[in-house]
Write an enzyme that holds these catalytic residues in place. Structure first.
Site, PDB file in Angstrom:
ATOM      1  N   LYS A 184       0.816  -1.336  -0.198  1.00  0.00           N
ATOM      2  CA  LYS A 184      -0.047   0.045  -0.111  1.00  0.00           C
ATOM      3  C   LYS A 184       0.883   1.244  -0.086  1.00  0.00           C
ATOM      4  O   LYS A 184       2.141   1.212   0.537  1.00  0.00           O
ATOM      5  CB  LYS A 184      -0.830   0.014   1.222  1.00  0.00           C
ATOM      6  CG  LYS A 184      -0.255   0.299   2.568  1.00  0.00           C
ATOM      7  CD  LYS A 184      -0.048   1.628   3.160  1.00  0.00           C
ATOM      8  CE  LYS A 184      -1.200   2.410   2.863  1.00  0.00           C
ATOM      9  NZ  LYS A 184      -0.588   3.987   3.392  1.00  0.00           N
ATOM     10  N   THR A 195       5.484   6.199   2.813  1.00  0.00           N
ATOM     11  CA  THR A 195       4.244   5.815   3.578  1.00  0.00           C
ATOM     12  C   THR A 195       3.702   4.483   3.031  1.00  0.00           C
ATOM     13  O   THR A 195       2.328   4.635   2.602  1.00  0.00           O
ATOM     14  CB  THR A 195       3.087   6.856   3.807  1.00  0.00           C
ATOM     15  OG1 THR A 195       2.250   6.246   4.958  1.00  0.00           O
ATOM     16  CG2 THR A 195       2.238   7.131   2.992  1.00  0.00           C
ATOM     17  N   GLU A 281      -1.444  10.320  -4.448  1.00  0.00           N
ATOM     18  CA  GLU A 281      -2.505  10.996  -4.239  1.00  0.00           C
ATOM     19  C   GLU A 281      -2.898  11.866  -5.451  1.00  0.00           C
ATOM     20  O   GLU A 281      -1.987  12.710  -5.722  1.00  0.00           O
ATOM     21  CB  GLU A 281      -2.477  11.524  -2.788  1.00  0.00           C
ATOM     22  CG  GLU A 281      -2.583  10.547  -1.869  1.00  0.00           C
ATOM     23  CD  GLU A 281      -2.290  11.068  -0.494  1.00  0.00           C
ATOM     24  OE1 GLU A 281      -2.607  10.504   0.445  1.00  0.00           O
ATOM     25  OE2 GLU A 281      -1.556  12.024  -0.408  1.00  0.00           O
ATOM     26  N   THR A 408     -10.236  14.623   8.318  1.00  0.00           N
ATOM     27  CA  THR A 408     -11.598  14.752   8.439  1.00  0.00           C
ATOM     28  C   THR A 408     -12.355  14.006   7.057  1.00  0.00           C
ATOM     29  O   THR A 408     -13.767  13.840   7.185  1.00  0.00           O
ATOM     30  CB  THR A 408     -11.973  16.277   8.323  1.00  0.00           C
ATOM     31  OG1 THR A 408     -11.530  16.715   7.188  1.00  0.00           O
ATOM     32  CG2 THR A 408     -11.555  16.864   9.206  1.00  0.00           C
TER      33      THR A 408
END
Length: 408
Positions: A184, A195, A281, A408
Site C-alpha cells: 500500500k 508511507t 494521491e 476529516t
C-alpha cells in the site's frame, strides 16, 4: 499466465497467498468508518524473515518493535496489519498497544509472540482503538483462507485507489517456487521508503542472512527509488517471509539458481513500487526518469530521484508542458558533479535538448507523450556508463484537496 522473462512467469491474478502455505484475511473492524482496516497474513510453518524500515527519526511503535525483533530472531509466522491509525507519536500507551496487538494476535493463532510482526498505517498522533482492533484480530484469525490475499491487500489501504498485488513463479532445483507480494502507498511517499507497507511471501527455502541482504539491496533499487510528494513517513516497512515449503535446496549466494531467484524477487518489488508511484494521491500519470551516461550508479540515482521529485517537473507533466528546462534545472541542484553542456534529454521518443540546449523539436509529439498515463523522461549525461531509473507521478489539484482534509 504470461511469461515475462526467461527466469520467471508472471501469474495473472497472484497474491501474497499464492505461494504454498500462506493464508490471509481482511475485514472492517471499526478503526475506519466503512472500509476494511484489519488484515492478517499467516504461514503454515515458521518462515525465515527479513525487514527494512523507515529512515525517519520519528518512528511508529510497530517499526521499532519489528526491527528489534528481527535482529534478535529472523523468523516470523504471521503479520497483523491495520489501517486508519498509525499508532505513531502516541507515547508509552502506543508502545503498550503495539505489544498488545502482537500478543493478542499470537494468542489467537497459538503462536509465540516473537513469531508475529505488526504494521500500522493511518493518522499520526491518535491512540489506537484497541477494543475494535482486538475484535478485528479475532475475526481475522477465524477467517483465514488461501483465497484471502485480495482482502488482506484491501485492508491495508488508506488513500490508495487500488490494491497493489503481484506473484511470479520460477523453477529452482526442479521445484516450482512462487513469490507473492502486496503493498500500500499513495501519499507521504519519498525515498528513502515511503508511507508504504509492503509484504512479500515465498515458499522458497532461503537462508535468513541471504534473505536480509537481498531485501536490503532490492529496496535500494526499487522502493527507495519512488517519490510522490517528498515526505517520508513514520511507519514505512517491507517484510518478507520465506517458509521453505517448495522444498528446494536452501538458497544463498552460492546456489546455482540464486540469481534467477534474485531477478524474480526484484521484479515483484519493482512492480509493487511502480504501482505505488502510479497511485500517488491525485495522480494521473506514472513518471519514469531514466538517467544514462553517469559516472556511477549513485550519481545516476541521485539525479533521477531529484528530477522525478521536482514539483516543477511534476506540475509540467500534469499540464503536458514539454518544459525541458525544468528537468535540466533539477539535474543542476542534485548535488553531484556533471557537465550541463553534455546533457541530452528526451520526452518519450522526442529529443527536446542536446548538449544542454533546446532543440527545435516536435511540440505536438512531445505533448502527446505527456498526455499518456505513463511518461518517460530520459536523460543522458554523456559522462560514463552507469544508469539508474526512479519512479514518481504528476502533481495535481487533487493532491492538495486530499491532503488538506486528511483527518476529516
Amino acid at each position: 499466465m504470461m511469461v515475462t522473462n526467461a527466469a520467471f512467469t508472471l501469474l495473472a491474478e497472484g497474491t501474497v497467498t499464492t505461494p504454498r502455505g500462506f493464508q490471509a484475511a481482511g475485514l472492517h473492524a471499526g478503526i475506519k468508518r466503512k472500509k476494511k482496516d484489519v488484515g492478517l497474513l499467516v504461514s503454515a510453518v515458521p518462515a525465515a524473515a527479513a525487514g527494512v524500515f523507515t529512515l525517519n527519526a520519528v518512528r511508529a511503535a510497530c517499526v521499532t518493535q519489528n526491527e528489534q525483533q528481527l535482529q534478535a530472531l529472523p523468523y516470523l509466522q504471521a503479520i497483523i496489519v491495520n489501517s486508519g491509525n498509525a499508532n505513531a507519536c502516541t507515547g508509552a500507551k502506543g508502545d503498550a498497544d503495539a505489544k498488545e496487538m502482537q500478543q493478542h494476535t499470537a494468542a489467537k493463532l497459538g503462536l509465540p509472540a516473537h513469531a508475529v510482526a505488526i504494521a500500522s498505517t493511518g493518522v499520526i498522533g491518535v491512540q489506537m482503538p484497541m477494543e475494535a482492533l482486538k475484535a478485528g484480530i479475532e475475526q481475522a484469525a477465524a477467517g483465514l483462507s488461501e483465497l484471502g490475499g485480495d482482502e488482506f491487500a484491501e485492508a491495508m489501504l488508506t488513500t490508495d485507489t487500488f490494491t497493489k498485488q503481484v506473484a511470479v513463479q520460477l523453477t529452482i532445483d526442479g521445484q516450482t517456487v512462487t513469490i507473492g507480494g502486496a503493498a500500500k502507498g499513495s501519499g507521504m511517499i519519498h525515498p528513502n521508503m515511503a508511507t508504504m507497507l509492503a509484504f512479500v511471501t515465498t515458499d522458497a527455502k532461503v537462508e535468513p542472512s541471504a534473505l536480509q541482504s537481498l531485501l536490503s539491496r532490492t529496496t535500494d533499487q526499487t522502493y527507495n527509488r519512488i517519490t510522490v510528494d517528498g515526505d517520508t513517513s513514520t511507519n514505512d516497512m517491507v517484510l518478507v517471509m520465506a517458509n521453505g515449503l517448495a522444498q528446494n535446496q536452501s538458497l544463498d549466494e552460492t546456489h546455482p539458481d540464486w540469481f534467477a531467484f534474485v531477478e524474480a524477487f526484484r521484479y515483484v518489488s519493482e512492480k509493487l513500487a511502480k504501482d505505488i508511484a502510479r497511485d500517488g494521491e491525485g495522480a494521473t500519470k506514472l513518471v519514469q526518469v531514466a538517467v544514462n551516461g553517469a559516472v556511477s550508479e549513485l550519481v545516476a540515482t541521485q539525479i533521477a530521484k531529484k528530477v522525478v521529485g521536482s514539483s516543477l517537473v511534476k506540475t509540467a507533466v500534469f499540464g503536458a508542458d514539454a518544459n525541458w528546462g525544468r528537468i535540466l534545472a533539477a539535474i543542476g541542484y542534485a548535488g553531484v558533479p556533471f557537465d550541463p553542456a553534455r546533457v541530452d534529454i528526451w520526452l518519450g521518443e522526442v529529443q527536446v535538448a542536446a548538449q544542454g540546449m533546446g532543440l527545435n523539436f516536435d511540440e505536438a509529439a512531445a505533448k502527446a507523450h505527456l498526455l499518456g498515463d505513463t511518461v518517460q523522461i530520459t536523460i543522458d549525461l554523456n559522462m560514463g556508463d552507469a544508469a539508474s531509473t526512479a519512479y514518481g507521478c504528476d502533481l495535481t489539484y487533487d493532491y492538495v484537496r486530499i491532503n488538506a482534509s486528511y483527518r476529516t
